[in-house]
Design a protein around this motif. Structure first.
Motif, PDB file in Angstrom:
ATOM      1  N   VAL A   1      34.898  40.901  44.368  1.00  0.00           N
ATOM      2  CA  VAL A   1      34.994  41.315  42.894  1.00  0.00           C
ATOM      3  C   VAL A   1      33.757  42.502  42.700  1.00  0.00           C
ATOM      4  CG1 VAL A   1      34.865  40.669  40.666  1.00  0.00           C
ATOM      5  CG2 VAL A   1      36.025  39.316  42.311  1.00  0.00           C
TER       6      VAL A   1
ATOM      7  N   VAL B   1      32.157  34.607  39.619  1.00  0.00           N
ATOM      8  CA  VAL B   1      33.033  34.884  40.779  1.00  0.00           C
ATOM      9  C   VAL B   1      32.333  34.008  41.961  1.00  0.00           C
ATOM     10  CG1 VAL B   1      33.274  36.966  42.404  1.00  0.00           C
ATOM     11  CG2 VAL B   1      33.178  37.475  40.014  1.00  0.00           C
TER      12      VAL B   1
ATOM     13  N   PHE C   1      39.370  39.929  38.117  1.00  0.00           N
ATOM     14  CA  PHE C   1      38.912  38.737  38.054  1.00  0.00           C
ATOM     15  C   PHE C   1      38.776  37.815  36.752  1.00  0.00           C
ATOM     16  CE2 PHE C   1      35.297  35.516  37.469  1.00  0.00           C
ATOM     17  CZ  PHE C   1      35.827  34.701  38.618  1.00  0.00           C
TER      18      PHE C   1
ATOM     19  N   GLY D   1      41.670  35.677  37.993  1.00  0.00           N
ATOM     20  CA  GLY D   1      40.898  35.644  39.243  1.00  0.00           C
ATOM     21  C   GLY D   1      41.226  34.471  40.225  1.00  0.00           C
TER      22      GLY D   1
ATOM     23  N   GLU E   1      35.779  44.191  38.335  1.00  0.00           N
ATOM     24  CA  GLU E   1      35.744  42.778  37.486  1.00  0.00           C
ATOM     25  C   GLU E   1      36.860  42.508  36.613  1.00  0.00           C
ATOM     26  OE1 GLU E   1      33.094  41.976  34.011  1.00  0.00           O
ATOM     27  OE2 GLU E   1      31.719  43.024  35.705  1.00  0.00           O
TER      28      GLU E   1
END
Length: 529
Positions: free
Chosen positions: A388, A400, A375, A379, A372
């Motif tokens: 993700v 997300v 992101f 992202g 993550e």
């Protein structure tokens, strides 16, 4: 009413015949099935398995060229019989002669998103008496075998295998497409035998992705033919995997309906890479993350992924991207000079590295999974083919999917198996769709994964660290939300029964009493621990 099962018996007619039987629709409290199926109906009759229990495939479109169905049937019979000496055949109308399997698809490719649904019918009358599994794919049929195996019980008085509460009608399919378990072979090497044992137990719980975190800072145990010195970073000469052994694991998993997601974690967590190729380090004094300024770095990543593509056939590859400490780049003169030349600061260099690695993976036909942090930092720049992998912040998954990307949930507070005090109750109650109410956004959560990071486990204790806590998460990922228990005590006895079943099958699953990874506290029955 009775019927004779034969080639050409249509599923619609078969279902109507079963529905005539005196079955009781249940909310399956007290049914010792794990994970809980989507729909269960049952009766009150006891059946006896024939000593010559057969597999029939009449009417199926599936040719079983790889032997997946036959192997699955044989394994199912083996775990039901469990090496016991079975008594003489019962000679009455309640002997179950075998199971007929009808598979719609002739394709045995294990692609992401394949149909894993099945219907299991066990009649109580008819001659010869055959159960039936209907599935779109062979992998759905394998799940049907696993459920059938849990209906069977050994009678120590008669020495027969019995199946209680027939007739059964079970209609089942998974809630999430991705139901994963991570194994980390970089912090402690795991033998092929250990990995195969874990894969077997995954099949029992209907998990379907083995996330193989192969390499990390501490060791690089995998052979890479394109760059053969990489596995100089293994702990020892014997703690290694050849590519042929990796292919063996992939095939072993495929025959059980399990994909293997391979991970190389870049650019951080990569000290071991430089044991064989020191130029991958920014300097001898500052060895990770990988040198972003060196073209050789990306040639090595390309070679690894090229070799991966010949063995790891899953749609996705995991490229890591977590916990990247970029200070090394800023304190190494030649890297700092390269950054200045290209107008990059540390964060832009991190973005550049991740996106370039993504493009290499895409060139080899993969879609990408990244942790993550990628992101969180950039992202909007990630490939739309990115999944993700959420592990840090429970608030990330909603962001997300709102951004249109797919997500896998591995909340470290509830689904990290190396957190030894985390209880099975926490594993069971962790909900991947927390705070995601939009239906279209929910569909972008492709599933979840429990993570067995390897710092505190080796071959001596990995199974009792994984099980039964991973099984608790497996039901969360398989069973429809409206059939899940609202509080863990509602499933305690059923999970205890499944834990004992794992023990009977040779899986070293720990007790469900106590917190986290537990040991038996006192003498007593398996079912009370």
């Amino acid at each position: 009413m009775s019927f004779h099962l034969c080639a050409g018996t249509g599923p619609g007619l078969l279902l109507r015949l079963f529905l005539v039987f005196a079955t009781v629709s249940v909310v399956v409290d007290g049914m010792n099935l794990w994970p809980m199926p989507k729909s269960v109906n049952y009766g009150s009759q006891t059946l006896y398995l024939s000593k010559d229990f057969k597999l029939r495939t009449e009417g199926s479109n599936y040719a079983d060229g790889l032997g997946i169905l036959q192997d699955g049937f044989s394994r199912m019979v083996d775990i039901v019989v469990a090496s016991r000496a079975i008594g003489p055949n019962v000679t009455n109308s309640h002997v179950l002669a075998g199971i007929a399997v009808e598979i719609s698809s002739s394709d045995d490719s294990l692609n992401f998103g394949i149909d894993e649904s099945y219907k299991l019918f066990i009649p109580s009358t008819g001659y010869p008496l055959f159960g039936r599994i209907e599935a779109k794919t062979v992998y759905g049929a394998l799940h049907g075998f696993q459920t059938f195996s849990q209906l069977c019980h050994f009678n120590f008085t008669t020495r027969n295998i019995e199946l209680h509460l027939a007739p059964w009608i079970i209609d089942d399919q998974p809630r999430f497409l991705y139901r994963g378990l991570l194994i980390d072979t970089a912090r402690h090497y795991q033998t092929l035998t250990v990995m195969k044992n874990v894969i077997d137990a995954m099949a029992y719980t209907k998990l379907n992705v083995l996330h193989w975190h192969i390499v990390d800072t501490q060791s690089f145990p995998l052979e890479i033919p394109s760059y053969p010195k990489l596995w100089n970073g293994a702990y020892s000469y014997s703690e290694r995997y050849t590519m042929a052994e990796a292919a063996e694991i992939v095939l072993y998993a495929q025959k059980r309906g399990i994909n293997v997601l391979a991970e190389i974690d870049v650019p951080g967590h990569a000290f071991s890479w430089g044991t064989g190729y020191p130029s991958l380090w920014p300097s001898s004094d500052c060895q990770q993350p990988l040198d972003v300024s060196n073209e050789f770095t990306f040639k090595v990543i390309d070679g690894i992924l090229s070799d991966f593509s010949k063995v790891f056939k899953f749609k996705f590859v995991h490229l890591g991207g977590d916990e990247v400490d970029t200070r090394c780049w800023m304190t190494t003169p030649h890297v700092k000079k390269w950054l200045d030349k290209h107008g990059m600061n540390e964060s832009k260099a991190y973005e550049y590295f991740v996106l370039r690695a993504q493009n290499i993976a895409l060139s080899h036909g993969y879609e990408i999974v990244n942790w993550e942090e990628t992101f969180n930092n950039f992202g909007n720049m990630l490939s739309p083919k990115t999944v993700v992998h959420n592990w840090l912040d429970v608030g990330v998954a909603p962001r997300v999917v709102a951004a249109g990307l797919r997500c896998i949930v591995s909340d470290q507070n509830n689904w990290y198996l190396d957190h030894l005090s985390t209880t099975w109750q926490q594993f069971y109650m962790n909900e991947p769709l927390t705070n995601i109410t939009n239906h279209e956004h929910q569909k972008l959560v492709i599933g979840g994964e429990v993570c067995m990071w390897g710092e505190t486990v080796d071959g001596s204790d990995i199974e009792q660290t994984i099980w039964p806590r991973a099984a608790a998460a497996a039901e969360r990922l398989w069973t429809p939300f409206d059939k899940l228990a609202r509080e863990p005590r509602q499933v305690t006895s059923r999970l205890a029964h499944f834990r004992c079943l794992l023990n009977q099958r040779g899986v070293a699953a720990g007790p469900i009493t106590g917190g986290g990874r537990a040991a038996p506290e006192e003498p007593g029955s398996c079912y009370k621990q």
